[in-house]
Scaffold this motif. Sequence first.
Motif, PDB file in Angstrom:
ATOM      1  N   ARG A  50      15.796  -3.264   4.264  1.00  0.00           N
ATOM      2  CA  ARG A  50      14.574  -3.669   3.595  1.00  0.00           C
ATOM      3  C   ARG A  50      13.466  -3.725   4.628  1.00  0.00           C
ATOM      4  O   ARG A  50      13.646  -4.238   5.726  1.00  0.00           O
ATOM      5  N   SER A  51      12.304  -3.230   4.270  1.00  0.00           N
ATOM      6  CA  SER A  51      11.139  -3.308   5.134  1.00  0.00           C
ATOM      7  C   SER A  51      10.423  -4.630   4.861  1.00  0.00           C
ATOM      8  O   SER A  51      10.425  -5.123   3.743  1.00  0.00           O
ATOM      9  N   GLU A  52       9.820  -5.197   5.875  1.00  0.00           N
ATOM     10  CA  GLU A  52       9.120  -6.467   5.711  1.00  0.00           C
ATOM     11  C   GLU A  52       7.618  -6.281   5.514  1.00  0.00           C
ATOM     12  O   GLU A  52       6.839  -7.184   5.762  1.00  0.00           O
ATOM     13  N   SER A  53       7.198  -5.107   5.052  1.00  0.00           N
ATOM     14  CA  SER A  53       5.795  -4.849   4.768  1.00  0.00           C
ATOM     15  C   SER A  53       5.298  -5.798   3.677  1.00  0.00           C
ATOM     16  O   SER A  53       5.979  -6.026   2.683  1.00  0.00           O
ATOM     17  N   THR A  54       4.119  -6.345   3.856  1.00  0.00           N
ATOM     18  CA  THR A  54       3.542  -7.255   2.861  1.00  0.00           C
ATOM     19  C   THR A  54       2.336  -6.646   2.157  1.00  0.00           C
ATOM     20  O   THR A  54       1.528  -7.353   1.568  1.00  0.00           O
ATOM     21  N   LEU A  55       2.228  -5.329   2.188  1.00  0.00           N
ATOM     22  CA  LEU A  55       1.089  -4.653   1.577  1.00  0.00           C
ATOM     23  C   LEU A  55       1.237  -4.473   0.072  1.00  0.00           C
ATOM     24  O   LEU A  55       0.310  -4.045  -0.588  1.00  0.00           O
ATOM     25  N   SER A  56       2.405  -4.800  -0.481  1.00  0.00           N
ATOM     26  CA  SER A  56       2.667  -4.591  -1.895  1.00  0.00           C
ATOM     27  C   SER A  56       3.274  -5.863  -2.486  1.00  0.00           C
ATOM     28  O   SER A  56       3.540  -6.827  -1.777  1.00  0.00           O
ATOM     29  N   ASP A  57       3.527  -5.835  -3.792  1.00  0.00           N
ATOM     30  CA  ASP A  57       4.161  -6.980  -4.444  1.00  0.00           C
ATOM     31  C   ASP A  57       5.686  -6.913  -4.363  1.00  0.00           C
ATOM     32  O   ASP A  57       6.378  -7.725  -4.956  1.00  0.00           O
ATOM     33  N   HIS A  58       6.216  -5.930  -3.666  1.00  0.00           N
ATOM     34  CA  HIS A  58       7.654  -5.835  -3.443  1.00  0.00           C
ATOM     35  C   HIS A  58       7.908  -5.352  -2.024  1.00  0.00           C
ATOM     36  O   HIS A  58       7.000  -4.881  -1.359  1.00  0.00           O
ATOM     37  N   ARG A  59       9.117  -5.506  -1.576  1.00  0.00           N
ATOM     38  CA  ARG A  59       9.475  -5.043  -0.236  1.00  0.00           C
ATOM     39  C   ARG A  59      10.168  -3.693  -0.366  1.00  0.00           C
ATOM     40  O   ARG A  59      11.172  -3.579  -1.067  1.00  0.00           O
TER      41      ARG A  59
END
Length: 72
Positions: A50-59
């Motif tokens: 899982r990526s920890e990107s916070t640019l979206s409403d999901h990972r």
Amino acid sequence: MELREGHVFKGWHEGTIEFPPTYKYHPNSEDYIGFGCDQPHGMKQTQYERSESTLSDHRPVRAMFTADIKVK
């Protein structure tokens, strides 16, 4: 975004997910396999996380593979 704005699934609300993924486990065990799909012949999954990107409403989930190929 469409759900949040009420354009789809009107009146439906998903419950809070408070549990880890329910798949892929070895049958009759607590051993998590960790692959999201079955492996095609000649391919080997080397990374799945899982990526920890916070640019979206999901990972997002990402995977890396090696593949055996024939060169003519």
